[in-house]
Design a protein around this motif. Structure first.
Motif, PDB file in Angstrom:
ATOM      1  N   ASP A 183     -18.781   3.326  45.797  1.00 58.19           N
ATOM      2  CA  ASP A 183     -18.782   1.936  45.353  1.00 58.19           C
ATOM      3  C   ASP A 183     -19.298   1.846  43.925  1.00 58.19           C
ATOM      4  O   ASP A 183     -20.377   1.321  43.660  1.00 58.19           O
ATOM      5  CB  ASP A 183     -19.627   1.075  46.290  1.00 58.19           C
ATOM      6  CG  ASP A 183     -18.760   0.168  47.147  1.00 58.19           C
ATOM      7  OD1 ASP A 183     -17.690  -0.243  46.651  1.00 58.19           O
ATOM      8  OD2 ASP A 183     -19.130  -0.110  48.292  1.00 58.19           O
ATOM      9  N   ALA A 184     -18.520   2.388  42.990  1.00 60.83           N
ATOM     10  CA  ALA A 184     -18.896   2.342  41.583  1.00 60.83           C
ATOM     11  C   ALA A 184     -17.912   1.493  40.789  1.00 60.83           C
ATOM     12  O   ALA A 184     -17.865   1.564  39.569  1.00 60.83           O
ATOM     13  CB  ALA A 184     -18.943   3.763  41.011  1.00 60.83           C
ATOM     14  N   SER A 185     -17.119   0.690  41.492  1.00 67.34           N
ATOM     15  CA  SER A 185     -16.077  -0.102  40.850  1.00 67.34           C
ATOM     16  C   SER A 185     -16.359  -1.590  41.016  1.00 67.34           C
ATOM     17  O   SER A 185     -17.118  -2.003  41.901  1.00 67.34           O
ATOM     18  CB  SER A 185     -14.710   0.228  41.472  1.00 67.34           C
ATOM     19  OG  SER A 185     -14.414   1.600  41.351  1.00 67.34           O
ATOM     20  N   LEU A 186     -15.710  -2.395  40.173  1.00 64.27           N
ATOM     21  CA  LEU A 186     -15.886  -3.840  40.263  1.00 64.27           C
ATOM     22  C   LEU A 186     -15.345  -4.385  41.581  1.00 64.27           C
ATOM     23  O   LEU A 186     -15.893  -5.330  42.143  1.00 64.27           O
ATOM     24  CB  LEU A 186     -15.192  -4.527  39.084  1.00 64.27           C
ATOM     25  CG  LEU A 186     -15.912  -4.399  37.742  1.00 64.27           C
ATOM     26  CD1 LEU A 186     -15.036  -4.931  36.612  1.00 64.27           C
ATOM     27  CD2 LEU A 186     -17.240  -5.137  37.757  1.00 64.27           C
ATOM     28  N   VAL A 187     -14.259  -3.825  42.068  1.00 66.90           N
ATOM     29  CA  VAL A 187     -13.740  -4.211  43.374  1.00 66.90           C
ATOM     30  C   VAL A 187     -14.378  -3.283  44.415  1.00 66.90           C
ATOM     31  O   VAL A 187     -14.199  -2.065  44.343  1.00 66.90           O
ATOM     32  CB  VAL A 187     -12.209  -4.098  43.426  1.00 66.90           C
ATOM     33  CG1 VAL A 187     -11.690  -4.549  44.795  1.00 66.90           C
ATOM     34  CG2 VAL A 187     -11.569  -4.931  42.318  1.00 66.90           C
ATOM     35  N   PRO A 188     -15.135  -3.821  45.367  1.00 66.59           N
ATOM     36  CA  PRO A 188     -15.848  -2.970  46.334  1.00 66.59           C
ATOM     37  C   PRO A 188     -14.906  -2.100  47.159  1.00 66.59           C
ATOM     38  O   PRO A 188     -13.721  -2.441  47.337  1.00 66.59           O
ATOM     39  CB  PRO A 188     -16.574  -3.989  47.232  1.00 66.59           C
ATOM     40  CG  PRO A 188     -16.616  -5.249  46.446  1.00 66.59           C
ATOM     41  CD  PRO A 188     -15.391  -5.247  45.584  1.00 66.59           C
ATOM     42  N   PHE A 189     -15.447  -1.009  47.689  1.00 59.94           N
ATOM     43  CA  PHE A 189     -14.615  -0.055  48.416  1.00 59.94           C
ATOM     44  C   PHE A 189     -13.902  -0.691  49.599  1.00 59.94           C
ATOM     45  O   PHE A 189     -12.721  -0.432  49.837  1.00 59.94           O
ATOM     46  CB  PHE A 189     -15.446   1.138  48.900  1.00 59.94           C
ATOM     47  CG  PHE A 189     -14.701   2.007  49.863  1.00 59.94           C
ATOM     48  CD1 PHE A 189     -13.608   2.756  49.447  1.00 59.94           C
ATOM     49  CD2 PHE A 189     -15.045   2.049  51.213  1.00 59.94           C
ATOM     50  CE1 PHE A 189     -12.891   3.541  50.340  1.00 59.94           C
ATOM     51  CE2 PHE A 189     -14.339   2.826  52.103  1.00 59.94           C
ATOM     52  CZ  PHE A 189     -13.254   3.573  51.669  1.00 59.94           C
ATOM     53  N   ASP A 190     -14.597  -1.508  50.383  1.00 54.21           N
ATOM     54  CA  ASP A 190     -13.951  -2.066  51.573  1.00 54.21           C
ATOM     55  C   ASP A 190     -12.742  -2.918  51.199  1.00 54.21           C
ATOM     56  O   ASP A 190     -11.719  -2.921  51.897  1.00 54.21           O
ATOM     57  CB  ASP A 190     -14.947  -2.856  52.424  1.00 54.21           C
ATOM     58  CG  ASP A 190     -15.560  -4.040  51.688  1.00 54.21           C
ATOM     59  OD1 ASP A 190     -15.579  -4.037  50.446  1.00 54.21           O
ATOM     60  OD2 ASP A 190     -16.024  -4.975  52.363  1.00 54.21           O
ATOM     61  N   VAL A 191     -12.830  -3.623  50.062  1.00 55.56           N
ATOM     62  CA  VAL A 191     -11.690  -4.420  49.605  1.00 55.56           C
ATOM     63  C   VAL A 191     -10.584  -3.507  49.082  1.00 55.56           C
ATOM     64  O   VAL A 191      -9.394  -3.701  49.374  1.00 55.56           O
ATOM     65  CB  VAL A 191     -12.122  -5.427  48.520  1.00 55.56           C
ATOM     66  CG1 VAL A 191     -10.907  -6.160  47.947  1.00 55.56           C
ATOM     67  CG2 VAL A 191     -13.122  -6.423  49.093  1.00 55.56           C
TER      68      VAL A 191
END
Length: 348
Positions: A183-191
């Motif tokens: 989870d290092a991105s602006l869009v979270p992993f689950d999304v």
């Protein structure tokens, strides 16, 4: 008799001690990593820093002991302290990146090597069945026939990602699609994972996987013991390839498909190294030209810029309907708020 030294936390505002930490790391050819969330130190009676170590997430980093005090068990103290800190945080699955020359030391402390880039770095974890268990879980999705692979962050999933998957899926019996889990991105992993699954649901030969902690993002790859940006990028690529080759062997993957990225130096290095190294493992690296819409290549950074400014018309032109539906819904508001608040959405 050796002195009994204590390990203490170094607070971010303690600039004097941090300067001494930096000086010790420099002696060992290490630069303090920009991605750290905890640092500790051992000091002598004269308040000189003679040992230090740090964490970021569930990784141990920037470990060094003064040459004058090596052999006194200080590294063991540092690692034991950092493991205790991680356990208190609830991080039980720990990883360490270190120079290959130090890998044996960590193995002696109970870590297990996942992969290495000879002469540069090793990637280890504290669980004996971590990576082997991940490979066993993947093996249940192995199918007869030819197999290919795509690895993507999908931040978020665009028509460009969809194009890459379509091209790859048409060229093999089974396509294994790995979504980077960190989870290092602006869009979270689950999304991201949800949008990828929805965006490829009609492609019956595509199997979507979480990468777990074994496919490393550029945000968490450690750069503190590599000499320059080129070495960092190549080291990251070679480690990624070493891990991927073990995954490929488990799934019978013989082709890896990557998107062409002429504007990105980092991706350019990745693609070059993959094209050089993957054939040695019997894996073809296929570079797929980028999809263009209205004369411009489709990129996730362009989509993030449009989301930041509320330009949903541009978003709609560049993403699958399932991605657009999500961002046009109330459910997306927390993600949109995060994107709107970001300083740099283009290169994040």
């Amino acid at each position: 008799m050796p002195a009994e030294y204590l390990v203490s936390k170094v607070w971010p505002q303690d600039r004097a001690t941090l300067a001494k930490v930096d000086a010790l790391l420099a002696q060992e050819g290490i630069e303090r990593d920009a991605n750290l969330d905890y640092t500790c130190a051992i000091v002598d009676d004269d308040l000189n820093v003679i040992g230090t170590g740090s964490c970021f997430g569930n990784t141990l980093r920037c470990l060094a002991v003064s040459s004058e005090h090596q052999g006194e068990g200080l590294m063991n103290k540092l690692i034991t302290h950092l493991i205790e800190v991680e356990y208190e945080r609830g991080n039980l699955k720990l990883f360490v990146y270190t120079k290959t020359t130090a890998a044996k030391f960590f193995r002696d402390l109970g870590f297990h090597e996942i992969a290495r880039v000879d002469g540069t770095l090793s990637f280890l974890e504290n669980r004996p069945d971590g990576f082997p268990g991940y490979l066993r879980r993947l093996s249940s999705s192995r199918r007869p026939g030819t197999a290919g692979a795509v690895v993507m962050n999908a931040n978020p999933f665009t028509l460009g990602h969809r194009h890459l998957v379509e091209v790859a899926a048409s060229a093999c019996d089974t396509l294994h699609l790995f979504v980077v889990s960190e989870d290092a991105s602006l869009v979270p992993f689950d999304v991201r994972m949800r949008l990828v699954r929805e965006g490829v649901a009609d492609l019956g030969n595509v199997v979507v996987h979480e990468s777990g902690p074994y496919i490393i993002s550029s945000a968490t790859f450690p750069s503190y013991f590599l000499k320059d940006d080129v070495a960092v990028n190549e080291g990251h690529a070679r480690l990624d390839i070493a891990v991927f080759c073990r995954i490929a062997a488990e799934l019978g993957i013989t082709r890896r498909f990557v998107g062409e990225e002429p504007a990105s130096q980092v991706t350019g290095v990745y693609n070059r190294v993959m094209c050089e190294e993957l054939p040695h493992a019997g894996i073809e690296c296929v570079v797929v030209p980028r999809l263009e819409v209205d004369g411009s290549v489709v990129s996730a950074s362009t989509v993030r810029c449009a989301l930041q400014t509320g330009d949903l018309d541009t978003v709609r032109r560049l993403v699958p309907e399932s991605t657009y539906r999500f961002f046009a819904s109330d459910e997306a508001e927390p993600v949109l708020a995060r994107i709107r608040a970001a300083c740099d959405v283009c290169h994040y």
